[in-house]
Scaffold this motif. Structure first.
Motif, PDB file in Angstrom:
ATOM      1  N   ALA A  42      39.286  38.903  52.693  1.00 47.81           N
ATOM      2  CA  ALA A  42      39.848  39.507  51.488  1.00 47.81           C
ATOM      3  C   ALA A  42      39.240  38.786  50.289  1.00 47.81           C
ATOM      4  O   ALA A  42      39.054  37.561  50.329  1.00 47.81           O
ATOM      5  CB  ALA A  42      41.365  39.389  51.473  1.00 47.81           C
ATOM      6  N   GLU A  43      38.926  39.533  49.233  1.00 47.68           N
ATOM      7  CA  GLU A  43      38.323  38.959  48.033  1.00 47.68           C
ATOM      8  C   GLU A  43      39.060  39.470  46.792  1.00 47.68           C
ATOM      9  O   GLU A  43      39.353  40.661  46.687  1.00 47.68           O
ATOM     10  CB  GLU A  43      36.839  39.318  47.921  1.00 47.68           C
ATOM     11  N   LEU A  44      39.307  38.569  45.878  1.00 52.55           N
ATOM     12  CA  LEU A  44      39.934  38.905  44.609  1.00 52.55           C
ATOM     13  C   LEU A  44      39.079  38.306  43.496  1.00 52.55           C
ATOM     14  O   LEU A  44      38.811  37.098  43.506  1.00 52.55           O
ATOM     15  CB  LEU A  44      41.359  38.360  44.528  1.00 52.55           C
ATOM     16  N   MET A  45      38.629  39.141  42.556  1.00 53.18           N
ATOM     17  CA  MET A  45      37.702  38.687  41.535  1.00 53.18           C
ATOM     18  C   MET A  45      38.146  39.134  40.147  1.00 53.18           C
ATOM     19  O   MET A  45      38.752  40.187  39.986  1.00 53.18           O
ATOM     20  CB  MET A  45      36.295  39.243  41.809  1.00 53.18           C
ATOM     21  N   SER A  57      35.708  43.788  31.046  1.00 54.09           N
ATOM     22  CA  SER A  57      36.432  42.817  31.867  1.00 54.09           C
ATOM     23  C   SER A  57      37.418  43.540  32.753  1.00 54.09           C
ATOM     24  O   SER A  57      37.819  44.675  32.478  1.00 54.09           O
ATOM     25  CB  SER A  57      37.167  41.798  30.985  1.00 54.09           C
ATOM     26  N   GLY A  58      37.809  42.861  33.827  1.00 56.44           N
ATOM     27  CA  GLY A  58      38.796  43.442  34.726  1.00 56.44           C
ATOM     28  C   GLY A  58      38.773  42.802  36.091  1.00 56.44           C
ATOM     29  O   GLY A  58      37.919  41.968  36.400  1.00 56.44           O
ATOM     30  N   PRO A  59      39.714  43.206  36.950  1.00 52.04           N
ATOM     31  CA  PRO A  59      39.794  42.651  38.300  1.00 52.04           C
ATOM     32  C   PRO A  59      39.056  43.524  39.319  1.00 52.04           C
ATOM     33  O   PRO A  59      38.725  44.690  39.055  1.00 52.04           O
ATOM     34  CB  PRO A  59      41.295  42.673  38.574  1.00 52.04           C
ATOM     35  N   ALA A  60      38.807  42.944  40.473  1.00 49.52           N
ATOM     36  CA  ALA A  60      38.260  43.675  41.614  1.00 49.52           C
ATOM     37  C   ALA A  60      38.888  43.113  42.883  1.00 49.52           C
ATOM     38  O   ALA A  60      39.161  41.908  42.975  1.00 49.52           O
ATOM     39  CB  ALA A  60      36.734  43.541  41.676  1.00 49.52           C
ATOM     40  N   LEU A  61      39.117  43.980  43.846  1.00 49.37           N
ATOM     41  CA  LEU A  61      39.757  43.591  45.096  1.00 49.37           C
ATOM     42  C   LEU A  61      39.019  44.227  46.263  1.00 49.37           C
ATOM     43  O   LEU A  61      38.669  45.416  46.208  1.00 49.37           O
ATOM     44  CB  LEU A  61      41.227  44.034  45.113  1.00 49.37           C
ATOM     45  N   LEU A  62      38.759  43.452  47.308  1.00 49.26           N
ATOM     46  CA  LEU A  62      38.118  43.948  48.525  1.00 49.26           C
ATOM     47  C   LEU A  62      38.846  43.395  49.732  1.00 49.26           C
ATOM     48  O   LEU A  62      39.152  42.196  49.794  1.00 49.26           O
ATOM     49  CB  LEU A  62      36.650  43.529  48.580  1.00 49.26           C
TER      50      LEU A  62
END
Length: 384
Positions: A42-45, A57-62
């Motif tokens: 799991a990745e949170l950026m 700008s903003g978040p990303a989730l995988l």
């Protein structure tokens, strides 16, 4: 054949170790050992770009999870909050803010010496949508020493304009790619990748204008475009260079070098050269650094201020002649690890880029346009 098997196994293991130290597991591990499924993770950026009057700008989730040791499922979500006051906007319109979002899904399947990936994405903006799907196939050959990959992507966009109901036009995109990765020695890998790109439909911007005899006119670009690209890469473990020295003795060191050449039927030619270095500091820290140079020529119908009336004309600075230099670094920290169960890492990367345009004038100053940009990424990864 039996005598060479231990050698091949050692080279494959060395290739995977080299990929890990370079922090390129997404591309190199898959190429060096295709029959392994991507690891569950799991990745949170969080990302922030600021440059040329644009801030995003903003978040990303995988999230990725394997099933039955043969299938891996992945899903991702990406958000951009964009504030645009670039030179294109402030000289022809009013600055604006908007939000963009993208959803991604993918399925990886392993069968014998092959891996197959099918993926899709959907992106949305207030005046633009982009739907994409594709497939990648990687085949391991010659006892795992060579990996061959084939890929295809197709996209469909709908283009709108603020203040107008419905869609203004549409565009389609195709991408064909082929690549070869070769383990050369226990310390070196090399790869060659080629791609062909085709675009059709509305390929400009409803907001952009060109200049003809000093007057602003809507830009006019062809409705088709075909491009080609070729990329060479070499990766090497150079830990032995530091044996017996005070700096880095006993640690892992690696380098990489890339060259990419792009050309298309719009007349654009672009060269990109990149070099990078990676090093472990103890058992927990991995540091990467890179330097990239890019040089692009202008499109056939690009003009800063056209002095003749032609069928196509554009003042899109992305089609102008320019050069850019990027300097970046990334730090990875192994936060916690339980062998055989999970591992959590924290990453931070920062990249600076400088753009200098040869024939795109800042009409506010009368001088060639130039700007600096910064990209910051902070993210956590958890492998389980």
């Amino acid at each position: 054949m039996a005598a060479t098997d231990p050698i091949r196994r050692a080279l494959r293991a060395a290739g995977r170790a080299l990929a890990r130290i370079l922090g390129l597991s997404g591309s190199v591990v898959g190429a060096a050992h295709a029959v392994d499924l991507p690891a569950d993770r799991a990745e949170l950026m969080y990302h922030l770009y600021d440059g040329g009057g644009v801030q995003a700008s903003g978040p990303a989730l995988l999230v990725r999870k394997s099933l039955f040791d043969k299938v891996s499922l992945s899903a991702g979500y990406y958000v951009d909050a964009v504030s645009n006051a670039s030179i294109d906007v402030v000289t022809t319109a009013s600055p604006y803010s908007e939000s963009r979002s993208q959803y991604d899904v993918g399925v990886d399947y392993v069968v014998r010496d092959s891996s197959i990936r099918v993926f899709g994405s959907q992106g949305e903006e207030p005046d633009y949508t982009a739907d994409t799907w594709g497939v990648d196939v990687t085949q391991e050959m010659f006892g795992g020493m060579t990996s061959v990959s084939l890929g295809y992507t197709e996209g469909f966009d709908q283009v709108g304009q603020k203040g107008l109901d419905g869609w203004l036009d549409q565009a389609r995109h195709w991408n064909y790619r082929v690549g070869v990765t070769q383990i050369l020695t226990p310390r070196w890998l090399a790869s060659l990748n080629m791609e062909a790109i085709a675009d059709e439909g509305f390929l400009g911007s409803p907001y952009r204008v060109a200049r003809v005899f000093g007057a602003a006119v809507p830009e006019r670009v062809p409705r088709t475009r075909g491009g080609r690209a070729i990329k060479l890469r070499a990766l090497g473990d150079v830990s032995d260079w530091f044996t017996g020295t005070r700096w880095g003795d006993g640690q892992r060191h690696a380098v990489h070098a890339d060259y990419r050449y792009y050309w298309d039927n719009w007349g654009i030619r672009a060269h990109t050269v990149e070099g990078g270095y990676s090093r472990y500091w103890g058992d927990r820290w991995l540091v990467d650094g890179w330097l990239r140079f890019n040089r692009q020529g202008e499109a056939l119908f690009y003009s800063d201020n056209a002095e003749t009336e032609t069928l196509y004309v554009s003042r899109n600075r992305q089609l102008a002649a320019f050069s850019s230099t990027s300097l970046g670094g990334r730090v990875t920290y192994s936060w916690t690890k339980v062998p055989g169960q999970y591992e959590i890492k924290a990453h931070a990367s920062l990249e600076f880029v400088r753009f200098d345009y040869d024939n795109f004038t800042d009409i506010r100053t009368g001088r060639p346009y130039a700007f600096n940009g910064t990209l910051l990424q902070l993210y956590l990864t958890a492998a389980f």
